[in-house]
Design an enzyme around this catalytic site. Structure first.
Site, mmCIF file in Angstrom:
data_model
loop_
_atom_site.group_PDB
_atom_site.id
_atom_site.type_symbol
_atom_site.label_atom_id
_atom_site.label_comp_id
_atom_site.label_asym_id
_atom_site.label_seq_id
_atom_site.Cartn_x
_atom_site.Cartn_y
_atom_site.Cartn_z
ATOM 1 N N ASN A 23 8.039 -9.275 -37.248
ATOM 2 C CA ASN A 23 7.809 -10.357 -39.019
ATOM 3 C C ASN A 23 6.280 -11.202 -38.774
ATOM 4 O O ASN A 23 5.402 -11.172 -37.687
ATOM 5 C CB ASN A 23 8.574 -11.363 -38.928
ATOM 6 N N PHE A 53 4.728 -17.402 -44.559
ATOM 7 C CA PHE A 53 4.983 -18.245 -44.775
ATOM 8 C C PHE A 53 6.125 -17.849 -46.440
ATOM 9 O O PHE A 53 5.121 -18.586 -46.914
ATOM 10 C CB PHE A 53 4.258 -19.749 -44.676
ATOM 11 N N SER A 74 3.496 -20.647 -35.963
ATOM 12 C CA SER A 74 3.667 -19.595 -36.637
ATOM 13 C C SER A 74 3.095 -18.679 -35.658
ATOM 14 O O SER A 74 1.690 -19.108 -36.394
ATOM 15 C CB SER A 74 4.229 -19.945 -38.320
ATOM 16 N N ASN A 89 1.782 -16.331 -37.959
ATOM 17 C CA ASN A 89 1.074 -15.452 -39.155
ATOM 18 C C ASN A 89 0.628 -16.109 -40.665
ATOM 19 O O ASN A 89 -0.065 -15.380 -41.272
ATOM 20 C CB ASN A 89 2.347 -14.878 -39.678
ATOM 21 N N THR A 90 0.817 -17.941 -40.151
ATOM 22 C CA THR A 90 -0.305 -18.335 -41.054
ATOM 23 C C THR A 90 -1.945 -18.332 -39.815
ATOM 24 O O THR A 90 -2.460 -18.755 -39.093
ATOM 25 C CB THR A 90 -0.173 -19.410 -41.731
ATOM 26 N N LYS A 125 7.478 -27.649 -33.087
ATOM 27 C CA LYS A 125 8.361 -26.333 -33.143
ATOM 28 C C LYS A 125 6.973 -25.755 -32.651
ATOM 29 O O LYS A 125 6.173 -25.771 -33.059
ATOM 30 C CB LYS A 125 8.937 -25.832 -34.057
ATOM 31 N N ASN A 173 9.033 -20.703 -30.616
ATOM 32 C CA ASN A 173 8.998 -19.641 -32.179
ATOM 33 C C ASN A 173 8.640 -18.227 -31.577
ATOM 34 O O ASN A 173 8.881 -18.127 -29.838
ATOM 35 C CB ASN A 173 7.585 -19.897 -33.066
#
Length: 356
Positions: free
Chosen positions: A109, A113, A172, A174-175, A210, A239
């Protein structure tokens, strides 16, 4: 054979994000077909000042806006983590941004967010607060935030009267730039600010961080030092990964984003065991990554986790999975002659730390 095994082929013909939305509606309406699990006192844990009826939780990412926490608890989960939530609503990255690797039991993915913001999540948590259950809130920063640390501090203020615990998500992939907050100096500054904000609130809420599974040993040691120095209540490991182990699905494997599911299991479990060795036996750790059975859940615990979470396993195994894991853990305790799940924590840490 479960009902989900019959329905899965049809569900998998729908794109993953649409299927995710449909699943939330089914869970929220109580139509999953799962009866949950019978509680066993041997699986109960007292951690973070909270009473967990069992050690199995749902990881952040499934219920981003705190819409179906009660439906998830009804499946048998001992706790639910909602989010990641950011102060302002944001759409996330362009679609398509979720990809099933069916042969690998995995998902990639790059959602970024996507969520409806603090205000919407707060409304949903207020509406269910009298129902009880352990519901943690995973907080993050908006992609365009001028001061990302201020976004985390705002999350403490927004949910301090509602969250069972906080998770500070700095991992994450993805940011852009978010994982830079895991560096020693940046993490120390961030945790100092959020702990100060938490301690200024009338209610003290346990706080966890995390982390990503892609750190080297030096980075892991830095995180351990900062976490202990700042008095955090626990750590979630881990994560999704940006690495790509050997995968059967050669097409989807080229997609960018975080990889979760079966291929993450060994990497995240080894990292968990090493981190347990760095912080000692007392700091609560939550193991995540590749949990899809009682055996994999027990392996996380044996490697050093006090609690475990799953998400991708639910995609492939369906809503009866939590009850199956809880019942399976009971059988494992019987087979191994253990009086409680707490007795299993870390019993195979050295083997996993050495590479499994």
């Amino acid at each position: 054979m479960s009902l989900y095994s019959f329905l899965r082929p049809a569900l998998f013909r729908v794109d993953p994000e649409t299927a995710h939305g449909l699943s939330l509606k089914v869970i929220g309406a109580g139509l999953s077909g799962s009866q949950g699990a019978v509680d066993d006192p041997r699986l109960a844990r007292r951690l973070l000042g909270l009473d967990f009826r069992n050690p199995l939780g749902i990881a952040a990412g499934l219920d981003k806006n705190a819409e179906v926490a009660d439906g998830l608890l009804a499946l048998g989960f001992g706790f639910v983590e909602v989010g990641t939530v950011t102060p302002k609503p944001q759409d996330g990255n362009p679609r398509p941004r979720m990809f099933r690797l069916v042969e690998d039991g995995a998902v990639i993915n790059r959602l970024g967010f996507n969520n409806k913001g603090y205000e919407a999540a707060r409304r949903n948590l207020l509406a269910r607060r009298e129902r009880g259950g352990i519901v943690g809130v995973n907080i993050g920063a908006n992609k365009d935030a001028a001061d990302r640390i201020a976004d985390y501090v705002a999350g403490i203020s927004a949910f301090s009267d509602l969250a069972s615990y906080f998770t500070v998500n700095v991992s994450s992939p993805n940011t852009p730039g978010l994982r830079d907050l895991q560096g020693r100096a940046a993490l120390d500054t961030l945790l100092a600010r959020v702990v100060e904000a938490r301690d200024a609130e009338p209610r003290r809420v346990p706080m966890l961080v995390k982390i990503a599974p892609d750190m080297d040993d030096a980075g892991l040691a830095d995180v351990a030092d900062v976490v202990l120095a700042r008095g955090l209540d626990g750590v979630i490991i881990s994560n999704t990964t940006i690495s790509r182990p050997v995968l059967r699905d050669r097409t989807q494997a080229t997609e960018t984003g975080g990889l979760s599911g079966k291929p993450l299991f060994n990497l995240s479990t080894m990292m968990l065991a090493r981190f347990r060795g760095l912080v000692g036996p007392d700091l609560p750790l939550i193991g995540v990554g590749g949990v899809d059975s009682a055996e994999t859940a027990f392996a996380k615990i044996a490697a050093g986790a006090d609690l475990v979470q799953l998400y991708t396993g639910l995609v492939y195994r369906g809503p009866t999975l939590p009850a199956e894991i809880i019942e399976g853990l009971q059988r494992i305790l019987d087979r191994r002659g253990l009086a409680s799940i707490a007795d299993a924590v870390g019993i195979e840490r050295e083997r996993w730390a050495a590479g499994g």
